[in-house]
Design an enzyme around this catalytic site. Structure first.
Site, PDB file in Angstrom:
ATOM      1  N   LYS A 153       0.365 -14.082   0.386  1.00  0.00           N
ATOM      2  CA  LYS A 153      -0.914 -14.113   1.110  1.00  0.00           C
ATOM      3  C   LYS A 153      -1.415 -15.527   1.376  1.00  0.00           C
ATOM      4  O   LYS A 153      -2.151 -15.742   2.342  1.00  0.00           O
ATOM      5  CB  LYS A 153      -1.979 -13.290   0.376  1.00  0.00           C
ATOM      6  CG  LYS A 153      -1.713 -11.797   0.462  1.00  0.00           C
ATOM      7  CD  LYS A 153      -2.955 -10.979   0.183  1.00  0.00           C
ATOM      8  CE  LYS A 153      -2.684  -9.499   0.457  1.00  0.00           C
ATOM      9  NZ  LYS A 153      -3.789  -8.629   0.118  1.00  0.00           N
ATOM     10  N   LYS A 197       6.438  -4.050   3.220  1.00  0.00           N
ATOM     11  CA  LYS A 197       5.523  -2.995   2.769  1.00  0.00           C
ATOM     12  C   LYS A 197       4.562  -2.544   3.881  1.00  0.00           C
ATOM     13  O   LYS A 197       4.070  -3.391   4.632  1.00  0.00           O
ATOM     14  CB  LYS A 197       4.719  -3.566   1.595  1.00  0.00           C
ATOM     15  CG  LYS A 197       3.866  -2.582   0.853  1.00  0.00           C
ATOM     16  CD  LYS A 197       3.072  -3.272  -0.249  1.00  0.00           C
ATOM     17  CE  LYS A 197       1.662  -3.556   0.165  1.00  0.00           C
ATOM     18  NZ  LYS A 197       0.715  -3.848  -0.887  1.00  0.00           N
ATOM     19  N   LYS A 251      -2.457  -2.216   5.071  1.00  0.00           N
ATOM     20  CA  LYS A 251      -3.607  -1.989   5.954  1.00  0.00           C
ATOM     21  C   LYS A 251      -4.013  -3.244   6.705  1.00  0.00           C
ATOM     22  O   LYS A 251      -4.687  -3.161   7.732  1.00  0.00           O
ATOM     23  CB  LYS A 251      -4.778  -1.370   5.182  1.00  0.00           C
ATOM     24  CG  LYS A 251      -5.275  -2.143   3.982  1.00  0.00           C
ATOM     25  CD  LYS A 251      -6.498  -1.449   3.411  1.00  0.00           C
ATOM     26  CE  LYS A 251      -6.291  -0.878   2.025  1.00  0.00           C
ATOM     27  NZ  LYS A 251      -6.063  -1.899   0.979  1.00  0.00           N
TER      28      LYS A 251
HETATM   29  N1  AQP Z   1       3.018   0.599   1.194  1.00  0.00           N
HETATM   30  C1  AQP Z   1       2.667   1.066   0.013  1.00  0.00           C
HETATM   31  N2  AQP Z   1       3.469   1.913  -0.675  1.00  0.00           N
HETATM   32  C2  AQP Z   1       3.101   2.407  -1.875  1.00  0.00           C
HETATM   33  N3  AQP Z   1       1.931   2.101  -2.467  1.00  0.00           N
HETATM   34  C3  AQP Z   1       1.100   1.262  -1.817  1.00  0.00           C
HETATM   35  N4  AQP Z   1      -0.114   0.770  -2.122  1.00  0.00           N
HETATM   36  C4  AQP Z   1      -0.543  -0.037  -1.124  1.00  0.00           C
HETATM   37  N5  AQP Z   1       0.366  -0.095  -0.142  1.00  0.00           N
HETATM   38  C5  AQP Z   1       1.413   0.707  -0.554  1.00  0.00           C
HETATM   39  C6  AQP Z   1      -0.815   1.068  -3.353  1.00  0.00           C
HETATM   40  O1  AQP Z   1      -2.161   1.342  -3.017  1.00  0.00           O
HETATM   41  C7  AQP Z   1      -2.987   0.868  -4.080  1.00  0.00           C
HETATM   42  C8  AQP Z   1      -4.101   0.049  -3.506  1.00  0.00           C
HETATM   43  O2  AQP Z   1      -3.625  -1.122  -2.919  1.00  0.00           O
HETATM   44  P1  AQP Z   1      -4.707  -2.160  -2.382  1.00  0.00           P
HETATM   45  O3  AQP Z   1      -5.323  -1.640  -1.165  1.00  0.00           O
HETATM   46  O4  AQP Z   1      -5.633  -2.529  -3.446  1.00  0.00           O
HETATM   47  O5  AQP Z   1      -3.916  -3.421  -2.108  1.00  0.00           O
HETATM   48  P2  AQP Z   1      -2.562  -3.634  -1.482  1.00  0.00           P
HETATM   49  O6  AQP Z   1      -1.481  -3.138  -2.358  1.00  0.00           O
HETATM   50  O7  AQP Z   1      -2.533  -5.098  -1.147  1.00  0.00           O
HETATM   51  O8  AQP Z   1      -2.603  -2.717  -0.172  1.00  0.00           O
HETATM   52  P3  AQP Z   1      -2.516  -3.165   1.281  1.00  0.00           P
HETATM   53  O9  AQP Z   1      -2.600  -1.947   2.132  1.00  0.00           O
HETATM   54  O10 AQP Z   1      -1.305  -4.028   1.490  1.00  0.00           O
HETATM   55  O11 AQP Z   1      -3.834  -3.986   1.441  1.00  0.00           O
HETATM   56  P4  AQP Z   1      -4.009  -5.423   2.029  1.00  0.00           P
HETATM   57  O12 AQP Z   1      -3.299  -5.337   3.360  1.00  0.00           O
HETATM   58  O13 AQP Z   1      -5.468  -5.646   2.173  1.00  0.00           O
HETATM   59  O14 AQP Z   1      -3.363  -6.356   1.083  1.00  0.00           O
HETATM   60  C9  AQP Z   1      -2.109   0.118  -5.045  1.00  0.00           C
HETATM   61  O15 AQP Z   1      -1.831   0.970  -6.130  1.00  0.00           O
HETATM   62  C10 AQP Z   1      -0.868  -0.154  -4.271  1.00  0.00           C
HETATM   63  O16 AQP Z   1       0.257  -0.216  -5.094  1.00  0.00           O
END
Ligand code: AQP
Length: 337
Positions: free
Chosen positions: A117, A200, A203
């Site tokens: 990031k 991955k 969002k």
């Molecule tokens: N692609 C994924 N596959 C499986 N699990 C996922 N999680 C997120 N993306 C996937 C799980 O969702 C929970 C919450 O994640 P988060 O929103 O706190 O942060 P993140 O993992 O950084 O998710 P994003 O969507 O990628 O958010 P941004 O883009 O803002 O960084 C966690 O349990 C994560 O494992």
């Protein structure tokens, strides 16, 4: 090691709309743990984490309420589980400060999420983004949580949480914080981008077609799966045939997770199918699973005051746990109060 009440904590950032990755990787497991009834369950919208990268205030407020609607629509019951937004329980930030003083700079610098990031311009990243894992450790340890259901991407942060707990316990000669166990299992531990099966699903990916949002309508879901990257080969008869095919593997994983079956089970049925057909089946399945959740989310979002009431009540219940744990932490550290 002291005996700790079996308790689950997990959180999701309100940093955008919910994705299929968040739903399958996190929410489905949250609901299963709530329903199992073997642990107290605490689920959190981690709004303080979201501001480690820039957020527009009105959008953040909207996303927090929408995420709460997502939790409720997916099956989290605010009577059975404690449902909160992080910033309404001030002990999260207070314990995070203590942990900032326990964690070492070198530990933080090794975190993959920090490297990803902050990118090539780490100098311009926020201090909060660097310290993110200490706040995450505080989220978990503030509840003396014994188990954390997460996607595979969060494994490293969970290891760091254990390192922080161990160092705190060692430095102060106590057995105060538990060694929390991650709960990472099933076909949906890592849902990948529909445009790149090695990345991955996220969002905050700038390309909307890379993900399924829980608020996407049936048409959009079908179009996104239709355009998802794949290869020209038909589906193999077992999971080993997907080893060097990340895009194909991702779509089969999603199908398996949505239908609550193993990958081998799905492939035994679909062996030989071409992606043109399989993608249509996958879209139909995804729409059938997600449409009721997305319509329930819209219904809940029509009454934001009710969502705010649920979060305020959740914070009250949470603080029955967090205030005593923070007070004991302060006593251990030597704060006069
Ligand atoms: N692609 C994924 N596959 C499986 N699990 C996922 N999680 C997120 N993306 C996937 C799980 O969702 C929970 C919450 O994640 P988060 O929103 O706190 O942060 P993140 O993992 O950084 O998710 P994003 O969507 O990628 O958010 P941004 O883009 O803002 O960084 C966690 O349990 C994560 O494992």
């Amino acid at each position: 090691m002291a005996k700790f009440t079996p308790r689950v904590f997990s959180g999701i950032q309100p940093s955008g709309g919910l994705t299929l990755g968040n739903y399958l990787g996190a929410m489905v497991k949250f609901v299963a743990m709530q329903e199992a009834g073997t642990h107290e369950t605490v689920f959190c919208m981690v709004d303080l984490h979201a501001i480690t990268v820039p957020q527009k205030p009105d959008v953040l407020r909207h996303n927090t309420r929408e995420l709460c609607a997502g939790f409720l629509a997916a099956g989290i019951d605010p009577e059975k589980s404690i449902l909160i937004n992080q910033s309404q329980v001030p002990e999260h930030a207070q314990l995070a400060w203590v942990f900032n003083c326990v964690a070492r700079m070198g530990w933080m610098g090794r975190m993959t999420q920090w490297k990803d990031k902050s990118g090539k311009n780490a100098e311009a990243a926020s201090l909060g983004l660097f310290a993110y894992p200490a706040l995450m450790a505080a989220d978990i340890l503030l509840y003396h949580a014994t188990h954390v259901p997460v996607g595979d991407d969060q494994k490293q942060h969970l290891e760091l949480t254990r390192d922080i707990a161990a160092k705190f316990n060692h430095d102060y000669g106590v057995e105060f914080f538990p060694m929390t166990e991650p709960v990472i299992e099933g076909p949906a531990t890592r849902i990948m981008s529909l445009r790149d099966g090695t990345k991955k699903m996220s969002k905050s990916d700038p390309v909307d077609a890379s993900r399924i949002n829980l608020t996407d309508d049936a048409d959009t879901i079908a179009k996104k799966f239709k355009k998802a990257k794949t290869d020209p080969d038909p589906l193999p008869g077992s999971a080993t045939g997907l080893e060097d095919r990340p895009d194909a593997r991702n779509l089969v994983n999603i199908y398996a997770a949505l239908s609550d079956r193993s990958v081998d089970d799905v492939l035994a049925e679909k062996e030989g199918a071409l992606f043109g057909y399989f993608k249509q089946d996958l879209a139909d399945l995804a729409v059938a699973k997600l449409a009721p959740i997305s319509s329930e989310m819209s219904r809940l979002m029509a009454d934001p005051a009710e969502i705010d009431r649920i979060l305020a009540r959740g914070a009250e219940r949470a603080r029955e746990i967090t205030v005593p744990i923070l007070e004991q932490t302060y006593d251990i550290v030597g704060m006069v109060r």
